[in-house]
Design a protein around this motif. Sequence first.
Motif, PDB file in Angstrom:
ATOM      1  N   PHE A 239       1.156  -1.273   0.104  1.00  0.00           N
ATOM      2  CA  PHE A 239       0.267   0.042   0.258  1.00  0.00           C
ATOM      3  C   PHE A 239       0.712   1.307  -0.281  1.00  0.00           C
ATOM      4  CE2 PHE A 239      -2.787   3.161   1.834  1.00  0.00           C
ATOM      5  CZ  PHE A 239      -3.230   3.478   0.859  1.00  0.00           C
ATOM      6  N   VAL A 240       1.973   1.421   0.869  1.00  0.00           N
ATOM      7  CA  VAL A 240       2.679   1.969   0.808  1.00  0.00           C
ATOM      8  C   VAL A 240       3.330   2.631  -0.238  1.00  0.00           C
ATOM      9  CG1 VAL A 240       5.059   3.233   1.658  1.00  0.00           C
ATOM     10  CG2 VAL A 240       2.980   2.003   3.248  1.00  0.00           C
ATOM     11  N   ALA A 241       3.793   1.177  -0.797  1.00  0.00           N
ATOM     12  CA  ALA A 241       4.428   2.097  -3.132  1.00  0.00           C
ATOM     13  C   ALA A 241       4.074   1.994  -3.591  1.00  0.00           C
ATOM     14  CB  ALA A 241       5.214   0.193  -3.068  1.00  0.00           C
ATOM     15  N   GLY A 242       2.351   2.055  -3.221  1.00  0.00           N
ATOM     16  CA  GLY A 242       1.507   2.802  -4.516  1.00  0.00           C
ATOM     17  C   GLY A 242       1.296   3.957  -4.121  1.00  0.00           C
ATOM     18  N   LEU A 243       0.740   4.279  -2.768  1.00  0.00           N
ATOM     19  CA  LEU A 243       1.074   5.497  -2.560  1.00  0.00           C
ATOM     20  C   LEU A 243       1.884   6.838  -3.224  1.00  0.00           C
ATOM     21  CD1 LEU A 243      -1.267   5.693   1.204  1.00  0.00           C
ATOM     22  CD2 LEU A 243      -1.900   5.609  -1.153  1.00  0.00           C
TER      23      LEU A 243
END
Length: 488
Positions: A324-328
């Motif tokens: 999720f962090v990488a996607g953001l």
Amino acid sequence: MATTQQRTDHRTDHRVTFAVLCVGVGSFSLLQSMVTPVLATIERGLDTDQATVTWVLTAYLLSASVFTPIVGRVGDKVGKERMLVVALGALAVGSLLAAVAPSIGVLIAARAIQGVGGGVLPLTFGIIRDEFPRDKVAGALGTSAALLAVGGGIGLVVAGPIVDALSYHWLFWLPMILTATAAVTAHFFVPESPERAPGRINVGTALLMSAWLVALLLAVSQGHSWGWGSPTTVGLFVVAAVVLPVWVWAEARSDSPLIDMTMMRIPTVWTVNLVSLLFGMGMYSMFAFLPQFLQTPDEVTGYGFGASVTVSGLLLLPQTVATFVAGLASGRLAARYGSKAMLVAGATLTSLGTLGIVLAHDHVWQLLVESTVLGLAFGLAFAAMSNLVVDAVPQTQTGVASGMNANIRTVGGALGGAVLASVVTAGHRPDGFPVESGYTHGFTLLVVTSALAALVALAVPVVKARTHLVPGPQADAESALVAGASGN
């Protein structure tokens, strides 16, 4: 003809639209993985056997593989918002039927209905491209694409606690509530796209595509239990091999193709699709087999950690958070370094993280570090694949191009899962558990597929992001430009 300004008056704030889209994508991805850890519970609850209960997964896989590109293409032609409501409605109806299913047959049928919701993916990408400000598109695509992997990870994390606290029926009640709410909200708040692809819906080529896809995936998903050399398995592979070229020929000759073969030959599109196939083999196989490794009782086998379904899910939580962090972060990273660089980085990190699991898997902290690296890789790669495909095709083909990319990734996952199952279970201990070398050999294979994905990613041509176009001469010029880029 209405001007762009006239058409965008009174349209919903893109942030509201994005929230609705995220609920839809998240619910679909949850339903992909949440059922897998509790198949044994469903088997007991519905008084069936192991061979039959696997169809709960297979029916969903087959239906989603067929409907994802078809619903995306129909959305390109008749309206993405309209078809988004249909796809979300199918998820809600299928989830409701699954939640109250009195028998395994009804549950399998419900899962097939849920598969229609696969159309949420390409429709989401198309709506983002149509409705969002240009500088917000990359970040929104990255976040929504990462939600596919995030949802898969969350499904593994929450399945155990939900079943322990409530029952397996709530694995369907909760998505039903979310998707029904999203469908109603989409109807009232998601604006209808002004973009339309011309022509009719080609039913004939849709049936041909469905035939070879179902034959291939059915053989791959059931071949391990039926026997790879059984007449049924071999026959299905033959059907797929015969119908696939017929479908390509029919699409190429059609004046209104379901899948435009010219679009599929665009260098950026076909290279990213090849990366998706290889990447899907690694990611979905890891989702399936890493929890099994964690759940293997170490006091019996000498490897594994004897974790319960709930604990093994929690051990994978850092991976989900990292995705999720990488996607953001993907939008800003892509703006600075380019989506191609993010795709290469994601595939390379997948290979390195999987290699780490092969070499070091004796302690929990090792797997936590390695799975977190994989989470970062999944988030970066998913976002990059979506951005590259969307930027490479005309706006009127966003839905079908995204749908085929997602579909090819699913096919890769099915192939990878089948191959890995054969490798892992090639040798069994007297107690029935696979030997440790089965897992290490299987994960080594995933190292190779991920490394190949990174090499193909290096060859992906970079296409400058396209601006929003209104129908007319500009759109025609854009189509001509894409055709020229493909060498036609």
